[in-house]
Design a protein around this motif. Sequence first.
Motif, PDB file in Angstrom:
ATOM      1  N   SER A 311       1.058  -1.124  -0.051  1.00 46.76           N
ATOM      2  CA  SER A 311       0.027   0.032  -0.016  1.00 46.76           C
ATOM      3  C   SER A 311       0.674   1.069  -0.058  1.00 46.76           C
ATOM      4  CB  SER A 311      -0.938  -0.029   1.205  1.00 46.76           C
ATOM      5  OG  SER A 311      -0.086   0.157   2.619  1.00 46.76           O
ATOM      6  N   ARG A 313       0.171   5.503   0.629  1.00 48.33           N
ATOM      7  CA  ARG A 313      -0.849   6.078   0.892  1.00 48.33           C
ATOM      8  C   ARG A 313      -0.395   7.656   1.243  1.00 48.33           C
ATOM      9  NH1 ARG A 313      -5.416   5.704   4.261  1.00 48.33           N
ATOM     10  NH2 ARG A 313      -4.878   3.688   4.812  1.00 48.33           N
ATOM     11  N   LEU A 370      -5.048   6.473  -1.433  1.00 48.44           N
ATOM     12  CA  LEU A 370      -4.451   5.012  -0.947  1.00 48.44           C
ATOM     13  C   LEU A 370      -4.554   4.186  -2.297  1.00 48.44           C
ATOM     14  CD1 LEU A 370      -3.493   3.010   1.036  1.00 48.44           C
ATOM     15  CD2 LEU A 370      -5.701   2.718   1.704  1.00 48.44           C
TER      16      LEU A 370
END
Length: 532
Positions: A311, A313, A370
């Motif tokens: 991920s 973000r 995100l």
Amino acid sequence: MSKKVQSSGAGAHPALADGVAQVGAALDYASDAVILLRRDWTIAYINVAFERGCGQSREALLGRGYWAAFPHLRGTRFETEAQAAMTAGLARIYEEFSPRANRWYECRAYPCDTGLLILFIDVTMRKSDELTRVDLEEKLVRAQRMESLGTLAGGVAHDFNNILAAILGHAGMMLDALPADSPLCEHMRQIKRAGDRAREIVQRILAYARGGTNELSKHQLRPLVEDSIALLRSTLPATVRLTVDLSGDGCIATVNPSEVQQVVLNLCTNAWQAMVGGHGHLHVALRAVQFDVPHAFAIGRVAPTRYAELSVRDDGQGMPEEVVKRLFEPFFTTKPRGQGTGLGLHIVNGIVHAHGGAIDLQSVPGKGTLFSIYLPIVDEAASLDPAALVKVADPGDGEHLVYVDDDPIVLMMVEALLRKAGYDLRTYADPRACLDDIEAGRVTVQLLITDFSMPGMNGMELATAVRATLPRVPVIITTGYISDELTSEADRLGDVAVLQKERSFEELVELAARALRGFPETRFLDSGLAPL
């Protein structure tokens, strides 16, 4: 006028009460969950399937408030639809996913004299089938829409790589020849930087046109992400706060390492560029996750299994829905003219899906974005012996090479490059003239190097014809676009290497040394890398 059915209270007719009891007993055999709510939202009845689904007993639930018993339903569609059905007195039918149960349900809320009867039908398998069908349909539409663009991209990239090969090659040789204190050195370095940037753009175009055909092998993802972060730190503005949480030690996936790093760098670069004034927080994380039912994401879907979740973000500007919908299209960009190609996220999308993964995208205007990348986890990583990556290229020692290319600028550059490396070189602009001299024995050939795309006879045709006279001569084919067909033909002919033409200056000399030694496979097989 229809008559209302009386409730089964103390004053109910015995036959009616008995019938209600029989209906309740019958519902216990139903596979779908059923709950009856009074108008004050207390629970009047649940069947056995509901007990199993929620993990609570009937005795513990009867008479309790529905929202007190199931507080996690507050604020979800399970609440809003039930409230609407109870208030309006009209049936409501809807589908919703329950994260706690990890299931999809078709919910049917029916108002009645008692209050509200809700039927929960498990439709997880049906949703899985629907997601598969929709995914296939979307892929077919995208493939049809992009097919002509892919053909065009491949052709443009092939021609442009010829130009790049000459620019980068001549710039490299000039830098090698100039004294270190020459004022021209910086100009040549700027030319090389511009050429490298152009080469990167062309490679993105080729990756799109090619559809992703690189060899994949098992790798730990954490070291790949760590290497990418190390590269990122050198270019990240000081005003961006970077935090990293790489807990995915067990994240082993079948990947192309350079493409995984390309994904990380691309997403991180886009993230900090989306920050107002270059100020903000960038967070990169890696962990293992388990999906027990199919999940749909912004692009594509993932099947039930373990995944590595990467991920990225940011707390930048975020994106409106109309931008999110087009974000993965080729050549679509929100950057000012001249600052973006519109290929970065399209290539990221192609890489992820070529690895059997999916992308989840969440973006809120003014709050940030995100990106979550999901790649399937495999059991163990392939062993990689760094000691096996031994450089085998040595300067030439008068070996007889023949080079064929119809582009005079590239021909001049490669001729200077190979002669400087110590090889005895014979060059041709016409493949048929080369073939005539070889067949007549007028030229000595220890290695044939040829461009692929030439008028009258392409490089593979020339190599095949030369092998009729010299069956053991090794061959290197340079090309601006390595297609699957060319790779297959090279494998079939044997002892043929295919080289991206724009990398001639960096790799041709070393590749020629390996070819003259019979393409020694130990350089690759001991390391787990694929041979050329």
